[in-house]
Design a protein around this motif. Structure first.
Motif, PDB file in Angstrom:
ATOM      1  N   UNK A  55      -5.103  -5.501  -4.819  1.00 31.05           N
ATOM      2  CA  UNK A  55      -4.348  -4.482  -4.086  1.00 31.05           C
ATOM      3  C   UNK A  55      -5.271  -3.461  -3.432  1.00 31.05           C
ATOM      4  N   UNK A  56      -6.268  -3.034  -4.156  1.00 31.10           N
ATOM      5  CA  UNK A  56      -7.260  -2.125  -3.565  1.00 31.10           C
ATOM      6  C   UNK A  56      -7.970  -2.793  -2.395  1.00 31.10           C
ATOM      7  N   UNK A  57      -8.340  -4.038  -2.591  1.00 27.04           N
ATOM      8  CA  UNK A  57      -9.027  -4.775  -1.533  1.00 27.04           C
ATOM      9  C   UNK A  57      -8.174  -4.885  -0.274  1.00 27.04           C
ATOM     10  N   UNK A  58      -6.885  -5.163  -0.470  1.00 27.62           N
ATOM     11  CA  UNK A  58      -5.982  -5.348   0.676  1.00 27.62           C
ATOM     12  C   UNK A  58      -5.745  -4.061   1.451  1.00 27.62           C
ATOM     13  N   UNK A  59      -5.792  -2.923   0.781  1.00 31.26           N
ATOM     14  CA  UNK A  59      -5.424  -1.663   1.440  1.00 31.26           C
ATOM     15  C   UNK A  59      -6.619  -0.806   1.848  1.00 31.26           C
ATOM     16  N   UNK A  60      -7.795  -1.090   1.303  1.00 28.43           N
ATOM     17  CA  UNK A  60      -8.983  -0.318   1.674  1.00 28.43           C
ATOM     18  C   UNK A  60      -9.239  -0.479   3.175  1.00 28.43           C
ATOM     19  N   UNK A  61      -9.483   0.635   3.828  1.00 35.12           N
ATOM     20  CA  UNK A  61      -9.697   0.621   5.267  1.00 35.12           C
ATOM     21  C   UNK A  61      -8.422   0.903   6.044  1.00 35.12           C
ATOM     22  N   UNK A  62      -7.280   0.815   5.377  1.00 34.99           N
ATOM     23  CA  UNK A  62      -6.004   1.109   6.034  1.00 34.99           C
ATOM     24  C   UNK A  62      -5.513   2.502   5.658  1.00 34.99           C
ATOM     25  N   UNK A  63      -5.349   2.737   4.364  1.00 37.18           N
ATOM     26  CA  UNK A  63      -4.865   4.032   3.886  1.00 37.18           C
ATOM     27  C   UNK A  63      -6.023   4.994   3.637  1.00 37.18           C
ATOM     28  N   UNK A  64      -7.143   4.442   3.216  1.00 36.77           N
ATOM     29  CA  UNK A  64      -8.334   5.248   2.936  1.00 36.77           C
ATOM     30  C   UNK A  64      -9.563   4.424   3.307  1.00 36.77           C
TER      31      UNK A  64
END
Length: 121
Positions: free
Chosen positions: A74-83
């Protein structure tokens, strides 16, 4: 001849009216709490599970001295998008979880106190 046993007295009508009023008040309370909670979360099937999984990943990520991003989907999927980085994202998720808990506690206290007042009426 009048069958007086079939008559509904004022006391019975009052008891019935109070029961109906309580039921209506409980329904209104449930609706109000539902609407307040919906203001705080995304209302999609399974979203609560995702929120809990994100919080767990964030805690695990921040507790690990040298975490591997590949182990945190989940962190991998969202890193760069939300933060921009996983550390910041994990902290955002934990902050949001803390805010939710505070608001959830406030709403739950309100719901329980109001339900108790309805029952006591």
């Amino acid at each position: 001849m009048i069958d007086w046993s079939q008559m509904i007295g004022a006391e019975a009508r009052a008891v019935e009216a109070l029961a109906e009023a309580r039921a209506a008040a409980r329904a209104a309370l449930t609706h109000a709490i539902d609407q307040a909670r919906r203001q705080l979360v995304t209302d999609l099937p399974g979203q609560q599970m995702i929120y809990l999984a994100k919080e767990a990943e964030a805690r695990a990520w921040l507790a690990e001295p040298q975490p591997d991003l590949a182990a945190y989907p989940l962190l991998s999927a969202e890193t760069g998008l939300t933060a921009p980085d996983p550390d910041t994202l994990a902290q955002i998720w934990l902050n949001l979880a803390a805010i939710w808990r505070q608001e959830a506690a406030r709403l739950e206290a309100l719901r329980l106190a109001t339900a108790a007042a309805i029952d006591a009426a």
